[in-house]
Design a protein around this motif. Structure first.
Motif, PDB file in Angstrom:
ATOM      1  N   ARG A 137      -5.476  -9.679   5.482  1.00  0.00           N
ATOM      2  CA  ARG A 137      -5.884  -8.791   4.392  1.00  0.00           C
ATOM      3  C   ARG A 137      -7.284  -9.126   3.901  1.00  0.00           C
ATOM      4  O   ARG A 137      -8.141  -8.259   3.774  1.00  0.00           O
ATOM      5  N   ILE A 155      -6.771  -3.506   5.715  1.00  0.00           N
ATOM      6  CA  ILE A 155      -6.913  -2.362   4.808  1.00  0.00           C
ATOM      7  C   ILE A 155      -8.406  -2.115   4.580  1.00  0.00           C
ATOM      8  O   ILE A 155      -8.917  -2.214   3.455  1.00  0.00           O
ATOM      9  N   ASN A 199      -0.291   4.437  -0.322  1.00  0.00           N
ATOM     10  CA  ASN A 199      -1.133   5.632  -0.137  1.00  0.00           C
ATOM     11  C   ASN A 199      -1.347   5.987   1.330  1.00  0.00           C
ATOM     12  O   ASN A 199      -2.267   6.725   1.658  1.00  0.00           O
ATOM     13  N   ARG A 200      -0.493   5.492   2.211  1.00  0.00           N
ATOM     14  CA  ARG A 200      -0.697   5.662   3.646  1.00  0.00           C
ATOM     15  C   ARG A 200      -0.235   7.038   4.131  1.00  0.00           C
ATOM     16  O   ARG A 200       0.612   7.679   3.497  1.00  0.00           O
ATOM     17  N   ASP A 244     -10.049   0.372   4.268  1.00  0.00           N
ATOM     18  CA  ASP A 244     -10.376   1.440   3.318  1.00  0.00           C
ATOM     19  C   ASP A 244     -10.439   0.946   1.881  1.00  0.00           C
ATOM     20  O   ASP A 244     -10.960   1.630   1.009  1.00  0.00           O
ATOM     21  N   TRP A 245      -9.887  -0.249   1.609  1.00  0.00           N
ATOM     22  CA  TRP A 245      -9.750  -0.739   0.231  1.00  0.00           C
ATOM     23  C   TRP A 245     -11.090  -0.785  -0.487  1.00  0.00           C
ATOM     24  O   TRP A 245     -11.200  -0.318  -1.631  1.00  0.00           O
ATOM     25  N   HIS A 262      -4.652   2.063  -3.791  1.00  0.00           N
ATOM     26  CA  HIS A 262      -3.606   1.618  -2.881  1.00  0.00           C
ATOM     27  C   HIS A 262      -2.228   1.636  -3.497  1.00  0.00           C
ATOM     28  O   HIS A 262      -1.222   1.659  -2.781  1.00  0.00           O
ATOM     29  N   ARG A 295     -12.276   2.835  -1.436  1.00  0.00           N
ATOM     30  CA  ARG A 295     -11.480   3.538  -2.440  1.00  0.00           C
ATOM     31  C   ARG A 295     -11.566   2.870  -3.805  1.00  0.00           C
ATOM     32  O   ARG A 295     -11.688   3.541  -4.827  1.00  0.00           O
ATOM     33  N   GLU A 296     -11.476   1.549  -3.852  1.00  0.00           N
ATOM     34  CA  GLU A 296     -11.466   0.859  -5.134  1.00  0.00           C
ATOM     35  C   GLU A 296     -12.846   0.818  -5.792  1.00  0.00           C
ATOM     36  O   GLU A 296     -12.947   0.729  -7.020  1.00  0.00           O
ATOM     37  N   CYS A 300       0.846  -1.199   0.000  1.00  0.00           N
ATOM     38  CA  CYS A 300       0.000   0.000   0.000  1.00  0.00           C
ATOM     39  C   CYS A 300       0.881   1.248   0.000  1.00  0.00           C
ATOM     40  O   CYS A 300       1.634   1.473   0.947  1.00  0.00           O
TER      41      CYS A 300
END
Length: 729
Positions: free
Chosen positions: A675, A623, A259-260, A625-626, A321, A629-630, A257
């Motif tokens: 994950r 993650i 984008n942290r 947030d995945w 990500h 965001r995706e 990832c």
């Protein structure tokens, strides 16, 4: 009765998987007058008999880089690395090295030591078992750097848990929640930077004096921050990266990832450091980087070891990500503003530089100096192929050092180390050629320069003949730019029906299938399959436009791209309708499940590793947030799934098509996957089982998302092979 029946060991998988893989290289010594260099190359080897991954080191003495003069390798010795050795660092002067060591005691616990060696003599040593826990040497948190004077070094280790002494009968500190760094890093909760210092012994005193102190901040920021990737720039200044918790107290998983919420920090140590102090308070300054996630600080020194320039990598904060990487520079001798050295490339043509798609971190010493210029060398994706590129540190000019030349194989290149002048140690492979260790020597206005193979693996005669019968190529998919697929297949003419085509879909989705040696893929090709590895929209290496294009369209655009690759291979006569199978892991498993749900009559069998099945139920993922965001949903600290967002995520997930599935499914789950929690695969198993579908599942204890343990990887391959055989025979 299960359709999964064991048919015995694979003819070739074990030999392929046990081939040594070069992982890193260090130039130990280079003599300018004689042209002789000593290089230490590390390899990873899978040992199926002992069910462990082992490491070995080859020390190579290299002669002239001119192949017309002599063979490059003058001598070679092999060392079997001790499991006690955690990390090894050569000082910039080449006169000493540092070692981090963990030694088991009689009770099975580990004692930790920091050592500094000068030649074969130990210069300083200290046991640090009581000071902290395990050393951290990974790409995300690891630090190992000498001061310019080579009288101190910095490293990262896990701080000891807070003591309960003095807390009376208060039990809460023992159980208070502390976030960790997620998948494959769950033991990392309290990483701390430690400085190890030593000084020469007094006359008549044979015991060098050494001390170790933890670094803290004089003024801690409001948002908790954890430091890693520290590098000394002067005796008292370090550049580090800081990982910040989100506003709701999370440390979002960092593996893969980019984008942290991470930034570049400068830490300034006090000029006086008492030997007996356990903690050193530093002044701290965070770089203003405007909405970017930054990492991998690297300092360029001049010939007098004066720092001149700081470089670092960055990606946009939030968003996908993984995305196109930017390279920044800061002048350390003047007052000029930060420079954007290599910018994002949005929509390149097929032949143009597509932008940077590097590993998470630059190599420890990425600089080369020749012809009065300085370059940074990085490993990056160029469409479906990893290559080495040089970047002029003054103007950002980019050159592909290892282009594919006419008549040359589709080499993938991996950067292992540089000598700081003009030589690079790297590994190269193709889909049908195991990794070779290569010396690349750059010449003025001549690229790729001279290429000399230093080491290549030994193959059995039977395996070599089998590999020679295979062909690998990249096939572009018309009308779906820039989608392409890597196809590995037999060269021999086919009598009767075409071989079954196995579509292997990569995860991410912002990752790539590449033209490198992959034992599992190659073993399937040797089993007789035509193997197709599509790079669908959203894959890395093709320009930022196509990463952004997939957001909000997962389960639709990527699925359509995969179907298009199958149709093109059928139209080209490389495959045949009705003779299709599919395999994928993570987001690749998400796509495999989508493919058999949306196209229920196309595939004869499917294999999925830790697949995403219901994106709205990924709350337990490291993650979390995945999904948002995706799939094109907003995400901020405190965001949680609502009925409205769940409806959108459900509709975009494979579970929405479960009633249409006809294809037999084999699920492979890692029991410790953080994950994609195994509840995803288990839920799909029961949903299919409850609908009377053909389904089976293997669950691997102590395995994480990749299921990469020696035995687990082998059994996963064999199970996938036997499952496909059961429905294609």
């Amino acid at each position: 009765m299960s359709s999964l029946r064991y048919s015995g060991p694979s003819s070739f998988y074990r030999e392929l998987a046990e081939l040594p893989v070069p992982t890193s290289a260090k130039f130990i010594n280079t003599t300018a007058t004689s042209g002789v260099s000593v290089v230490r190359v590390s390899y990873s080897i899978r040992d199926h008999d002992r069910n462990v991954k082992r490491s070995i080191t080859k020390t190579l003495t290299l002669g002239s880089p001119d192949p017309a003069i002599s063979s490059p390798v003058m001598s070679s010795t092999i060392n079997h690395d001790s499991p006690e050795l955690v990390a090894f660092l050569v000082a910039p002067s080449g006169k000493r090295c540092a070692v981090l060591r963990e030694v088991p005691d009689a009770n099975g616990a580990k004692k930790r030591y920091v050592e500094v060696w000068s030649g074969i003599h130990i210069e300083a040593s200290r046991e640090v078992t009581k000071q902290h826990g395990q050393f951290h040497t990974d790409d995300h948190l690891g630090s190992f750097s000498f001061t310019p004077s080579e009288t101190a070094l910095v490293y990262t280790a896990e701080a000891n848990p807070e003591t309960t002494e003095g807390q009376g009968d208060d039990p809460y500190p023992k159980f208070r929640f502390v976030p960790h760094f997620g998948e494959q890093m769950y033991t990392k909760k309290r990483p701390v930077l430690f400085v190890f210092r030593w000084r020469s012994s007094n006359l008549g005193d044979t015991t060098p004096t050494a001390s170790v102190t933890a670094l803290s901040l004089e003024q801690p920021p409001h948002t908790p921050v954890i430091f890693g990737q520290a590098t000394f720039v002067t005796e008292t200044r370090l550049y580090v990266i800081g990982y910040e918790q989100t506003g709701d107290g999370k440390l979002l998983g960092v593996k893969h990832c980019f984008n942290r919420p991470t930034g570049i920090w400068e830490l300034v140590l006090p000029s006086e450091n008492p030997d007996k102090a356990t903690t050193t308070a530093c002044k701290s300054f965070k770089f203003e980087t405007g909405g970017l996630s930054c990492r991998s600080p690297r300092v360029l020194f001049d010939k007098d070891r004066v720092p001149t320039t700081l470089f670092w990598l960055s990606n946009p904060l939030g968003g996908p990500h993984a995305s196109t990487v930017s390279l920044y520079a800061r002048d350390l001798k003047g007052v000029t503003k930060d420079r954007l050295l290599v910018d994002v490339v949005y929509d390149p043509s097929d032949q143009e530089f597509p932008g940077l798609y590097t590993e998470y971190s630059l190599t420890d010493s990425p600089f080369l100096r020749f012809d009065d210029k300085t370059y940074i060398v990085v490993q990056s994706l160029w469409r479906s192929r990893p290559t080495l590129i040089s970047i002029d540190v003054e103007n950002g000019h980019v050159i592909d050092l290892t282009p594919v030349l006419d008549g040359q194989p589709l080499y993938s290149w991996n950067l292992l180390g540089t000598d700081g002048v003009r030589s690079v140690i790297c590994a190269r492979s193709t889909p049908t050629t195991p990794p070779e260790t290569v010396l690349l020597t750059l010449m003025q206005d001549k690229f790729p320069g001279t290429v000399q193979v230093l080491d290549r693996p030994s193959l059995s005669q039977e395996l070599q003949k089998a590999l020679d019968r295979l062909d690998a190529r990249i096939i572009p998919i018309p009308n779906r730019h820039p989608v392409e697929t890597i196809v590995v297949r037999s060269k021999e003419p086919v009598q009767g029906p075409k071989p079954f085509c196995l579509t292997v879909v990569h995860g991410g989705p912002h990752a790539s299938s590449v033209t490198s040696f992959t034992p599992g893929v190659l073993a399937y090709a040797l089993e007789g399959y035509t193997v197709s590895l599509p790079n669908y929209t959203g894959s890395m290496g093709f320009g930022e436009k196509y990463i952004q294009k997939l957001l909000g369209k997962c389960g639709a655009l990527d699925v359509a791209d995969c179907i298009a690759t199958i149709e093109v291979l059928i139209n080209l006569g490389l495959s045949e309708a009705g003779r299709q199978v599919v395999q994928g892991g993570s987001h690749g498993g998400f796509l495999a499940a989508h493919l058999i749900g949306q196209y229920p009559d196309m595939f004869r069998a499917a294999v999925m590793r830790n697949p995403v099945i219901s994106a709205g139920e990924l709350c337990a993922s490291d993650i979390s947030d995945w999904s948002f965001r995706e799939f094109g949903l907003p995400f901020e600290p405190g965001t949680h799934v609502t009925p409205e967002s769940f409806a959108k995520l459900y509709a975009a997930s494979p579970i929405a098509h479960v009633d249409r599935v006809k294809t037999p499914v084999l699920l492979l789950l890692g029991e410790d996957d953080l994950r994609v929690p195994p509840t995803q695969g288990r839920g799909y198993y029961h949903a299919l089982k409850g609908r009377g579908r053909v389904v089976d599942m293997l669950v691997f204890p102590k395995e994480t998302h990749s299921i990469d343990g020696v035995e687990a990887a082998r059994v996963s391959f064999e199970a996938g092979r036997d499952w496909l055989r059961a429905f294609t025979g």
